[in-house]
Design an enzyme around this catalytic site. Structure first.
Site, PDB file in Angstrom:
ATOM      1  N   SER A 192       0.796  -1.228   0.000  1.00 53.03           N
ATOM      2  CA  SER A 192       0.000   0.000   0.000  1.00 53.03           C
ATOM      3  C   SER A 192       0.827   1.277   0.000  1.00 53.03           C
ATOM      4  O   SER A 192       0.361   2.307  -0.462  1.00 53.03           O
ATOM      5  CB  SER A 192      -0.952  -0.004   1.193  1.00 53.03           C
ATOM      6  N   LYS A 246     -12.483  -1.031  -0.425  1.00 50.06           N
ATOM      7  CA  LYS A 246     -11.669  -0.209  -1.329  1.00 50.06           C
ATOM      8  C   LYS A 246     -12.317  -0.220  -2.727  1.00 50.06           C
ATOM      9  O   LYS A 246     -13.338   0.427  -2.898  1.00 50.06           O
ATOM     10  CB  LYS A 246     -10.221  -0.724  -1.324  1.00 50.06           C
ATOM     11  N   HIS A 306      -5.421  -4.088  -1.924  1.00 46.99           N
ATOM     12  CA  HIS A 306      -5.150  -3.015  -2.894  1.00 46.99           C
ATOM     13  C   HIS A 306      -5.037  -3.560  -4.318  1.00 46.99           C
ATOM     14  O   HIS A 306      -4.327  -3.001  -5.150  1.00 46.99           O
ATOM     15  CB  HIS A 306      -3.869  -2.266  -2.510  1.00 46.99           C
TER      16      HIS A 306
END
Lengths: 415, 82
Positions: free
Chosen positions: A190, A249, A218
């Site tokens: 990240s 996310k 991610h």
């Protein structure tokens, strides 16, 4: 009185220490839905102003997508607001299982279990599948939630240098006497935005009889040709034993996470993972929205393709302007400034130019590795990116760092 | 003592530095200097325990005690004598 002046004084001193060290975090109030442009009130009490957002994990732009909102609304009416229960008592609706099955198919695994968050999934998974006869060997840059989860597990802990396969191999050789070996890594890291070498990791796992764990928070939804994640990008779908990921996310951005992988390991989590057993089920409205997200990401690759194009345009623009970037393929693009104070000032100047991007420095990243972490989204249009690049150029010029690398920047600003 | 420090220094370089030729001395701050984090410190503690046949209680394995090769060597000597 328990909360005496002495106790209060202690905590005030601690907080003052954080302020003095420049580590005090302040929230910025956002008055609009998550999007490429958001209305921000900062500092608290100030007039709201519209800024272009380059720091959300809203990679696919689905956080406020009309189809997701509509599905969530329908789910809210059909299945209610809350379930007032953990999953195994009376907190599992048909839609929870349906979402787990869709995630299983999407990730190319055998089974999936939802958690209230990926933080919870990481906190519970290791303790559920390993004990003191085993060893966990983690990349040194894994996410904090993995570090916490490892600390809760009785298996021996070890680490290897970031993405360093030779060092990992040494560690696997060292721990051949253990019952099970689990290699632990993020898919996309990240802070740096780089990808784990999962193909090499899987080969080593085969060679040394180890299992592989990947946190793909991610990556899920957009990395890989069809957005399945880092394992798709590296050509190792079906070879990862445990994947954890988040719905918070790219996959809608609300909340919720999961453990997905080998059927027995997922079942062990269902039986033993404490954050699953002792916290509330994911709310029906989130599950209903996430089901629509799964439909959107499997319908076509339009959004991840746009994200990829946006990332390429952004990287090329920043490079051309003379910024020092961390190399990578993900939509996390760190602009390296090295000096913590410079990163803070740069972020503030960008905000004055209508660009919301945050500076990161020690202890979030290594000392002398301060940066502005920019994150791209499929919600960004070309005009957002052009405005962002213009602001970066202007602020970069102001600080006189365009065209400079690490050596020149640190000579001028210090580490 | 110098042998001990040299052994620890070599281990630290191999285990924690990406570039093993990087300049690192007996007094270089490892943890407060951001070279070793508390998460990765576990392997150093285990190395010392195996190599020198000692047992370092977790309470003694503080970031301060592990901050330099000098302080680590002092810790090892203390536990070897104990």
């Amino acid at each position: 009185m328990v909360y005496s002046d002495k106790v209060r004084g202690h905590y005030r001193q601690e907080l003052d220490g954080l302020r003095e060290a420049g580590l005090f975090k302040q929230e910025r109030y956002i008055r609009s839905p998550q999007a490429a442009e958001i209305e921000v009130e900062f500092p608290a009490g100030a007039e709201g102003r519209m800024v272009i957002n380059f720091c959300a994990n809203n990679y696919l732009g689905l956080s406020s997508h009309h189809e997701v909102i509509e599905a969530a609304r329908t789910g809210l009416v059909a299945r209610g607001y809350g379930l007032s229960s953990v999953r195994f008592i009376c907190g599992t609706q048909d839609i929870h299982r349906e979402l787990e099955q869709k995630l299983t198919a999407f990730l190319g695994t055998e089974d999936t279990l939802l958690f209230p968050s990926c933080m919870d999934a990481n906190a519970g998974v290791f303790e559920a599948v390993l004990n003191e006869q085993d060893v966990m060997i983690a990349d040194r840059l894994v996410h904090a939630s993995i570090v916490d989860g490892m600390r809760l597990c009785k298996a021996q802990q070890d680490t290897y240098k970031h993405a360093n396969l030779e060092h990992l191999e040494e560690k696997l050789q060292l721990h051949q006497d253990k019952r099970h070996r689990l290699i632990i890594t993020d898919g996309v890291f990240s802070m740096d935005g780089d990808l784990a070498p999962l193909d090499g990791i899987c080969d080593l796992a085969d060679k040394y009889d180890a299992m592989v764990f990947v946190d793909d928070s991610h990556a899920s939804g957009f990395i890989g040709k069809t957005g399945r994640g880092t394992h798709e990008h590296c050509g190792v779908v079906g070879r990862i034993d445990i994947i954890t990921t988040t719905l918070g996310k790219a996959l809608g951005g609300a909340s919720g996470g999961c453990v997905s992988g080998r059927a027995e390991l997922v079942e062990m989590c269902r039986q033993r993972a404490r954050p699953y057993l002792f916290s509330n089920t994911v709310a029906p409205v989130i599950v209903a929205g996430a089901l629509q997200v799964m439909d959107l990401v499997t319908r076509n690759t339009e959004r991840r393709d746009k994200l990829e194009a946006n990332t390429a345009f952004w990287r090329a623009g920043l490079k051309e302007a003379g910024f020092d970037l961390k190399e990578g393929e993900s939509p996390i693009v760190p602009v390296m400034l090295y000096n913590a104070r410079l990163a803070q000032e740069f972020s503030r100047d960008l905000y004055d130019e209508g660009i919301y991007a945050i500076g990161f420095f020690f202890p979030v990243v290594a000392k002398g590795a301060a940066r502005i972490r920019t994150q791209l989204s499929a919600a960004h249009d070309r005009r957002h990116l052009e405005a962002g690049l213009e602001a970066f150029r202007k602020v970069g010029q102001k600080h006189g760092i365009l065209g400079m690398g690490k050596k020149e920047i640190t000579e001028r600003f210090g580490l | 003592m110098d042998d001990l420090k040299q052994t620890i220094l070599e281990y630290v370089k191999h285990e924690y530095l990406d570039d093993e030729d990087e300049d690192l001395g007996y007094g270089t701050p490892l943890i407060s200097g951001g070279i070793v984090d508390s998460f990765s410190m576990v392997s150093l503690k285990r190395f010392l325990e195996n190599r020198y046949k000692i047992s370092i209680p977790d309470a003694e394995a503080s970031p301060e005690a592990f901050d330099t090769v000098d302080s680590i060597a002092a810790l090892v000597v203390r536990f070897k004598q104990a």
